[in-house]
Design an enzyme around this catalytic site. Structure first.
Site, PDB file in Angstrom:
ATOM      1  CG  HIS A   1      47.075 -40.501 -18.804  1.00 49.59           C
ATOM      2  ND1 HIS A   1      47.947 -41.539 -18.621  1.00 49.59           N
ATOM      3  CD2 HIS A   1      47.803 -39.500 -19.353  1.00 49.59           C
ATOM      4  CE1 HIS A   1      49.162 -41.177 -19.025  1.00 49.59           C
ATOM      5  NE2 HIS A   1      49.094 -39.939 -19.488  1.00 49.59           N
TER       6      HIS A   1
ATOM      7  CG  HIS B   1      39.591 -36.091 -14.863  1.00 50.45           C
ATOM      8  ND1 HIS B   1      39.831 -34.827 -14.376  1.00 50.45           N
ATOM      9  CD2 HIS B   1      40.115 -36.947 -13.943  1.00 50.45           C
ATOM     10  CE1 HIS B   1      40.479 -34.916 -13.224  1.00 50.45           C
ATOM     11  NE2 HIS B   1      40.668 -36.184 -12.935  1.00 50.45           N
TER      12      HIS B   1
ATOM     13  CG  HIS C   1      40.237 -41.029 -11.413  1.00 51.27           C
ATOM     14  ND1 HIS C   1      41.510 -41.044 -11.928  1.00 51.27           N
ATOM     15  CD2 HIS C   1      39.985 -39.753 -11.061  1.00 51.27           C
ATOM     16  CE1 HIS C   1      42.016 -39.819 -11.877  1.00 51.27           C
ATOM     17  NE2 HIS C   1      41.106 -39.010 -11.363  1.00 51.27           N
TER      18      HIS C   1
ATOM     19  CB  THR D   1      45.312 -37.912  -8.298  1.00 51.65           C
ATOM     20  OG1 THR D   1      44.514 -37.859  -9.490  1.00 51.65           O
ATOM     21  CG2 THR D   1      44.536 -37.292  -7.138  1.00 51.65           C
ATOM     22  CB  THR D   2      47.907 -37.461 -13.084  1.00 49.99           C
ATOM     23  OG1 THR D   2      47.473 -36.122 -13.346  1.00 49.99           O
ATOM     24  CG2 THR D   2      46.707 -38.388 -13.066  1.00 49.99           C
TER      25      THR D   2
END
Ligand code: NAG
Length: 335
Positions: free
Chosen positions: A83, A108, A110, A216-217
């Site tokens: 992801h 992480h 995006h 957000t996941t």
């Protein structure tokens, strides 16, 4: 890293795990709430921050990262979980200036897709920056790390707001980006030399937006205290392209044609009367759009949850494929 894994091991049996998810398609974001009810909640993230409506709160202190310049571990683990790219952070990194003490867990990324500059999750006045780098921290008090009634209780994440593209490569981000070639496929990890995590953050840690939101996941737990820095962090176009074009969402050999990992951002969610605070006074001149967003380094009260979710999501994926009966998989399927 070791202690993080130990911690995860301890939490594993309590972890809710749900169905496989993606950003688009039959398992895409419109369907997340079917397997993960909290994704349909009323305090979800990301949001579009209307800067003129943010309420200035002079009592919000500057965020103070401690131990970020010299992480204790000589190496950090970078992983492709299918992801996103996740950098695990040692718990010796502390975050002060939040309602409670928080220890770093991971950060992480995006991003969008090659040729499209928009990939951040949070918007500022409708503007989507090229990328967003949320950092996750967990409540370091024992209570806060437990799962309470299906939600992760209070662990803030620090989100460096979206990076802005400039001419010069950002040396701190290069410490991560140059290793992406070693984790092209989902499930791959690489140990990278430690570096100053502080240098990933914008200079002004006293200027931020703050609101209560969610991961957000999936499982989208609404336990995240977001801190969004509007000051841009500049990476070069080549660095952005590296982020957009290096990783696959599929495992090695899984498909004849590996799938590029792109557009891993969630659509903005309804604010639903939640207040958005700003640590600084309203600015009469406003921002010029396009100048606004750089990296989001947010202090999430729940990025820990994200880490756990992605960690176990990837694990579950692998476990399912391999038909392996590991503990985590059993714990998840029992639900
Ligand atoms: C977030 O929620 C907590 C608990 O309800 C509350 O005390 C706090 O004021 C909220 N913070 C913001 C920025 O809305």
């Amino acid at each position: 890293m070791l202690s993080v894994l130990l911690l995860l091991g301890g939490l594993a049996p309590a972890l809710p795990a749900g169905p496989h998810w993606t950003y688009e398609g039959p398992h895409g974001q419109q369907h997340w709430h079917e397997g993960h009810p909290e994704c349909g909640g009323r305090a979800q993230s990301p949001i579009d921050i209307a800067t003129a409506r943010a309420q200035p709160d002079p009592s919000l202190p500057p965020l103070r990262p401690e131990g970020y310049e010299h992480p204790e571990s000589p190496e950090l683990t970078l992983a492709n979980n299918g992801h996103t790219a996740v950098l695990a952070l040692p718990p010796s990194l502390r975050l002060r200036g939040l309602p409670r003490a928080f220890a770093a867990v991971q950060l992480h990324f995006h991003w969008g897709r090659p040729g499209h500059a928009a990939g951040a999750e949070h918007l500022l006045d409708g503007h989507r920056a090229p990328a967003e780098v949320p950092g996750a921290a967990g409540d370091s008090s024992k209570n806060g790390l437990g799962w309470q009634g299906g939600g992760l209780r209070a662990s803030p994440s620090l989100t460096p707001l979206t990076p802005q593209v400039g001419d010069e490569p950002h040396p701190a981000y290069d410490n991560i980006l140059r290793h992406l070639g070693n984790i092209r496929y989902a499930g791959q990890t690489v140990a990278i030399p430690s570096f100053s995590i502080r240098d990933l953050l914008p200079a002004q840690l006293e200027r931020y937006y703050r609101y209560n939101g969610s991961l957000t996941t999936p499982p989208c737990f609404q336990s995240v205290l977001w801190t969004l820095f509007p000051q841009p962090v500049r990476i070069s176009r080549a660095q952005l392209e590296q982020l957009q074009g290096s990783l696959y969402s599929t495992e090695e050999g899984e498909q004849e044609q590996p799938q590029l990992l792109v557009d891993n951002f969630r659509a903005p969610q309804e604010l639903n009367q939640r207040p958005v605070l700003s640590s600084f006074p309203r600015e009469p001149e406003g921002y010029s759009t396009g100048e606004v967003i750089a990296i989001v380094f947010g202090a999430v009260a729940g990025c820990l949850g994200l880490f756990l979710a992605v960690h176990f999501g990837a694990k579950r994926m692998r476990a399912r494929r391999a038909q392996a009966q590991d503990v985590v998989f059993k714990a998840s399927s029992r639900r």
